[in-house]
Design an enzyme around this catalytic site. Structure first.
Site, short mmCIF file in Angstrom:
data_model
loop_
_atom_site.label_atom_id
_atom_site.label_comp_id
_atom_site.label_asym_id
_atom_site.label_seq_id
_atom_site.Cartn_x
_atom_site.Cartn_y
_atom_site.Cartn_z
N HIS A 1 0.81 -1.22 0.00
CA HIS A 1 0.00 0.00 0.00
C HIS A 1 0.84 1.27 0.00
CE1 HIS A 1 -3.72 2.18 0.43
NE2 HIS A 1 -3.35 2.74 1.57
N PHE A 2 1.97 1.25 0.69
CA PHE A 2 2.85 2.42 0.75
C PHE A 2 4.10 2.14 -0.07
CE2 PHE A 2 0.23 3.31 4.52
CZ PHE A 2 -0.04 4.66 4.31
#
Length: 292
Positions: A269-270
């Site tokens: 996600h990051f």
């Protein structure tokens, strides 16, 4: 010699009577790019990217209200909605004199940035999208708890609060990152995010935004119409292993933006944490071509 263009300045502005914190770097006369962070992060997520962009761009990265070092008034003193976060963001950009700019959107930054872009298409020169949903295809089972919370807040609050624990915060940063890149993910990330969420009253802020997220979905059709009509130059750099917003959400953009450049990275996600230099190179090459 010290390159002052790359030096990141940490500033605050008073917007609608509230303090908004933002990071800024680069020549104010250079083309402008606005970086909009997601949950549960802040402009801290762009700490390494900003100097990479600052040679060529004027970079502004605000903390949304309730996040980072911006004001976080209690929920009974401030309207925590994505509409209001958008209003504060746009007011900051107006106050700083940013008339035309590219936007980098991630997670919560997407419904904020796409409100701005779809309502002000002449001001937005390009989009950079990282795990920022604008299509239903992007949703995964991660959203089940939040959907249940919007349907019955009382019965599902305990489950929703579990999304605000340090275990879940760490998971968002580390899940989907290959083992040989996990050592690139700084523990500062989830530690800072959690410390700020653990402030008195902040979890209530996050719960209110969980509940309000449902009102972003009816706007997806507006965002998609904006894509089809205006065809903004778009770069997508998305973690292919993201289980918050899946890679199907990235691919969906190309339905309305056939010219979009899609890069699915071996990350979660990051993706900036594990693939920061690669993303920076992609952005510099992309913006150099489409906003010249």
């Amino acid at each position: 010699m010290i390159d002052n263009k790359k030096a990141v300045r940490h500033r605050t502005a008073t917007v609608k009577g509230r303090k908004v914190f933002y990071r800024e770097a680069g020549d104010p006369d250079a083309p402008e790019i606005v970086l909009l962070h997601g949950f549960p992060a802040s402009s801290h997520m762009f700490r390494n990217l900003i100097p990479d962009l600052a040679d060529r761009y004027h970079v502004v990265a605000p903390d949304h209200m309730g996040f980072g070092f911006s004001d976080a008034p209690p929920v009974d003193e401030f309207e925590y909605s994505f509409e209001n976060l958008t209003a504060h963001t746009l007011a900051l950009l107006d106050q700083l004199g940013l008339q035309k700019f590219s936007i980098y959107i991630q997670d919560y930054g997407a419904p904020i940035g796409l409100r701005i872009a779809s309502r002000n298409p002449d001001r937005v020169t390009a989009l950079v999208v990282q795990s920022g949903n604008a299509y239903l295809e992007g949703f995964t089972s991660f959203a089940d708890v939040l959907i249940a919370y919007t349907q019955n807040r009382g019965e599902n609050e305990a489950s929703a609060r579990e999304s605000l624990t340090v275990e879940k915060t760490r998971w968002q940063y580390t899940h989907g990152v290959p083992a040989d890149r996990l050592d690139r993910v700084a523990p500062d990330t989830w530690t800072l995010d959690q410390a700020l969420m653990d402030r008195p009253g902040n979890k209530e802020i996050q719960l209110q935004l969980f509940w309000d997220y449902q009102f972003n979905l009816p706007l997806y059709s507006d965002f998609q119409e904006y894509f089809r009509k205006h065809q903004p130059p778009t770069l997508i750099t998305w973690g292919k292993n993201d289980e918050v917003f899946s890679a199907d959400g990235a691919r969906a953009y190309t339905r309305d933006l056939p010219g979009a450049e899609l890069h699915l990275l071996d990350s979660g996600h990051f993706a900036l944490e594990s693939h920061g230099p690669e993303i920076a190179d992609l952005i510099l090459d992309f913006l150099g071509r489409v906003t010249a």
